[in-house]
Design an enzyme around this catalytic site. Structure first.
Site, mmCIF file in Angstrom:
data_model
loop_
_atom_site.group_PDB
_atom_site.id
_atom_site.type_symbol
_atom_site.label_atom_id
_atom_site.label_comp_id
_atom_site.label_asym_id
_atom_site.label_seq_id
_atom_site.Cartn_x
_atom_site.Cartn_y
_atom_site.Cartn_z
ATOM 1 N N TYR A 220 0.862 -1.189 0.000
ATOM 2 C CA TYR A 220 0.000 0.000 0.000
ATOM 3 C C TYR A 220 0.892 1.230 0.000
ATOM 4 O O TYR A 220 1.612 1.490 0.965
ATOM 5 C CB TYR A 220 -0.910 -0.042 1.226
ATOM 6 C CG TYR A 220 -1.848 1.125 1.427
ATOM 7 C CD1 TYR A 220 -2.119 2.060 0.430
ATOM 8 C CD2 TYR A 220 -2.496 1.285 2.655
ATOM 9 C CE1 TYR A 220 -2.990 3.105 0.636
ATOM 10 C CE2 TYR A 220 -3.378 2.332 2.883
ATOM 11 C CZ TYR A 220 -3.619 3.240 1.871
ATOM 12 O OH TYR A 220 -4.486 4.277 2.093
ATOM 13 N N LYS B 276 -1.885 -1.584 -3.579
ATOM 14 C CA LYS B 276 -2.837 -0.480 -3.592
ATOM 15 C C LYS B 276 -2.016 0.778 -3.824
ATOM 16 O O LYS B 276 -1.227 1.182 -2.972
ATOM 17 C CB LYS B 276 -3.599 -0.397 -2.267
ATOM 18 C CG LYS B 276 -4.542 0.801 -2.174
ATOM 19 C CD LYS B 276 -5.221 0.877 -0.805
ATOM 20 C CE LYS B 276 -6.108 2.110 -0.699
ATOM 21 N NZ LYS B 276 -6.735 2.230 0.644
#
EC number: 4.3.3.7
Length: 293
Positions: free
Chosen positions: A133, A161
């Site tokens: 992420y 992400k």
């Protein structure tokens, strides 16, 4: 590979900061019925930074229990301490959680090699698949595509992400990783274009309040129906923008309460409820997006 609209779920709390597990159960049911592809429990939107390790783990496991196999649960298990992230990953391994979502360490600002070693240690600590992420706007560290490419070769690291909002970044990463490495947008404002340019899903704040619309937008974008996807995206543009008028998840929790999805918009300190001067702006965004009348 998991694709589509994945909600970055808010964590319901009462005015004292205690977790409201009854409302958590209702939110899980809401997303199951609305076509959300998966739930991220206790990520940024779930106020992971203000939950101690035991409470953090309890919320994730409760979400898993409430889902009862009907929707995949991803655990937010990132930390700026590698040992804490490893501890959380080990707690969630073999639980039924499908993956951990690991934010780049915030505040301590590691180098690219430090990022590589951090995520490598987490991935090698247990069998739980891990999603990277990258959100430099909140962490003050940007994980570069070359580092992502190195990490993508580690068995348990299955995707990222990417929340820079830079679509060129998607192209740069896509050119360096295998086709089965999952690419998720972490920026609602550019999420539709991210999918149309080869991404696989959106880990979304907006999905908290517009799950049906976000699921359809993703479905259209992933099947190449750009006009239909863009129509929904344009409808949701006001909330994509104004859910970030203050730090996430302050505005989205207020919006959830305004829509009757939460009994309270309270956050844990140091986060506060949405400032009164911004409440009409967020309410108008909900009206413009046709989410309330």
């Amino acid at each position: 590979m998991l694709t589509g609209s994945i909600v970055a779920l808010v964590t319901p709390m009462d005015k004292t900061g205690e977790i409201d597990f009854l409302t958590l159960k209702q939110l899980v049911e809401f997303h199951i019925k609305s076509g959300t592809a998966a739930i991220v429990a206790v990520g940024t939107s779930g106020e992971s930074a203000t939950l101690d390790v035991d409470t953090h783990a309890k919320v994730v496991i409760k979400a898993l229990e409430f889902a009862d196999g009907r929707i995949p649960i991803i655990a937010g298990n990132g930390a700026n301490s590698t040992s804490e992230a490893v501890l959380l990953s080990k707690r969630f391994a073999d639980s039924g959680i499908i993956a951990g979502l690991n934010v780049t360490p915030y505040y301590n600002k590691p180098t690219q090699e430090g990022l590589f070693q951090h995520f490598k240690a987490i991935a090698e600590s247990c069998d739980l698949p891990q999603i990277l992420y990258n959100v430099p706007g909140r962490t003050s560290v940007d994980m570069l595509p070359e580092t992502v490419a190195r990490l993508s070769k580690i068995k348990n690291i299955i995707g990222i992400k990417e929340a820079t909002g830079d679509l060129n970044r998607l192209a740069d990463i896509k050119a360096l990783v295998a086709d089965d490495f999952a690419l998720y947008s972490g920026d609602d404002a550019t999420g539709c274009d991210f999918l149309l340019q080869g991404g696989h899903g959106v880990i979304s704040v907006t999905t908290n309040i517009a799950p049906v619309e976000m699921a359809k937008m993703c479905e259209y974008a992933l099947s190449g129906q750009a006009d239909l996807a863009k129509k929904i995206d344009n409808q949701l543009a006001p909330v994509h923008k104004y859910l970030f008028i203050e730090s996430n998840p302050i505005p989205v929790k207020w919006a959830c309460a305004e829509m009757g999805l939460l009994p309270s918009a309270d956050c844990r300190l140091p986060l506060m409820m949405l400032d009164k001067k911004y409440q009409p702006i967020v309410r108008n965004a909900l009206i413009e997006a046709k989410l309330i009348s």
